[in-house]
Design an enzyme around this catalytic site. Structure first.
Site, PDB file in Angstrom:
ATOM      1  N   HIS A   1       0.837  -1.191   0.000  1.00 35.75           N
ATOM      2  CA  HIS A   1       0.000   0.000   0.000  1.00 35.75           C
ATOM      3  C   HIS A   1       0.876   1.246   0.000  1.00 35.75           C
ATOM      4  O   HIS A   1       2.024   1.215   0.429  1.00 35.75           O
ATOM      5  CB  HIS A   1      -0.972   0.021   1.188  1.00 35.75           C
ATOM      6  CG  HIS A   1      -0.324  -0.078   2.530  1.00 35.75           C
ATOM      7  ND1 HIS A   1       0.235  -1.247   3.013  1.00 35.75           N
ATOM      8  CD2 HIS A   1      -0.151   0.850   3.495  1.00 35.75           C
ATOM      9  CE1 HIS A   1       0.710  -1.031   4.229  1.00 35.75           C
ATOM     10  NE2 HIS A   1       0.507   0.226   4.540  1.00 35.75           N
TER      11      HIS A   1
ATOM     12  N   HIS B   1       0.925   5.271   1.161  1.00 35.31           N
ATOM     13  CA  HIS B   1       0.330   6.316   1.992  1.00 35.31           C
ATOM     14  C   HIS B   1       0.415   7.647   1.250  1.00 35.31           C
ATOM     15  O   HIS B   1       1.472   8.011   0.742  1.00 35.31           O
ATOM     16  CB  HIS B   1       1.114   6.487   3.297  1.00 35.31           C
ATOM     17  CG  HIS B   1       1.060   5.334   4.219  1.00 35.31           C
ATOM     18  ND1 HIS B   1       0.245   5.311   5.323  1.00 35.31           N
ATOM     19  CD2 HIS B   1       1.727   4.152   4.225  1.00 35.31           C
ATOM     20  CE1 HIS B   1       0.417   4.174   5.973  1.00 35.31           C
ATOM     21  NE2 HIS B   1       1.320   3.449   5.324  1.00 35.31           N
TER      22      HIS B   1
END
Length: 130
Positions: A97, A99
């Site tokens: 992922h 950010h």
């Protein structure tokens, strides 16, 4: 079980701000700063290095578009874009992922600090990495 896979499959609710057939983006529960968003591939990859290159390219295009949108809508003055790889680097959920962390001032709740380390032999390091 992977919490991000469950979010991508709709098994766990999220504050979703974007979704297509390959990625989902949702507000991070921690909200280090207002608008802190996670951009996540729907398919499970442990980290940046294991992510399929086509999905990675698409995810980064989405992250760029969302980054611009978030900055415009929140009035942020800057943004940190980061991905941690493995626990030693701070990765707590082993699903790749990115950010998007909007920045409003130097006193925001997130601080990224680089300290000087011991001097490296750059020529030897270059040889090692080639």
């Amino acid at each position: 079980m992977c919490i991000f896979c469950d979010i991508a499959e709709g098994k766990i609710p999220s504050s979703k701000i974007y979704e297509d057939d390959k990625v989902i983006a949702f507000l991070d529960l921690s909200q280090v700063t207002k608008g802190h968003t996670l951009v996540v591939p729907k398919q499970h990859f442990d980290n940046f290095l294991t992510c399929d290159p086509e999905i990675l390219a698409h995810l980064m295009q989405v992250a760029q578009t969302l980054g611009k949108h978030i900055m415009e809508k929140t009035g942020a003055k800057g943004m940190n874009i980061l991905s941690n790889l493995n626990e030693v680097a701070g990765q707590s959920i082993m699903h790749f992922h990115v950010h998007l962390i909007p920045r409003y001032s130097e006193e925001d709740a997130v601080q990224i600090v680089f300290h000087e380390s011991e001097k490296q032999d750059l020529d030897a390091l270059k040889e090692q990495l080639q």
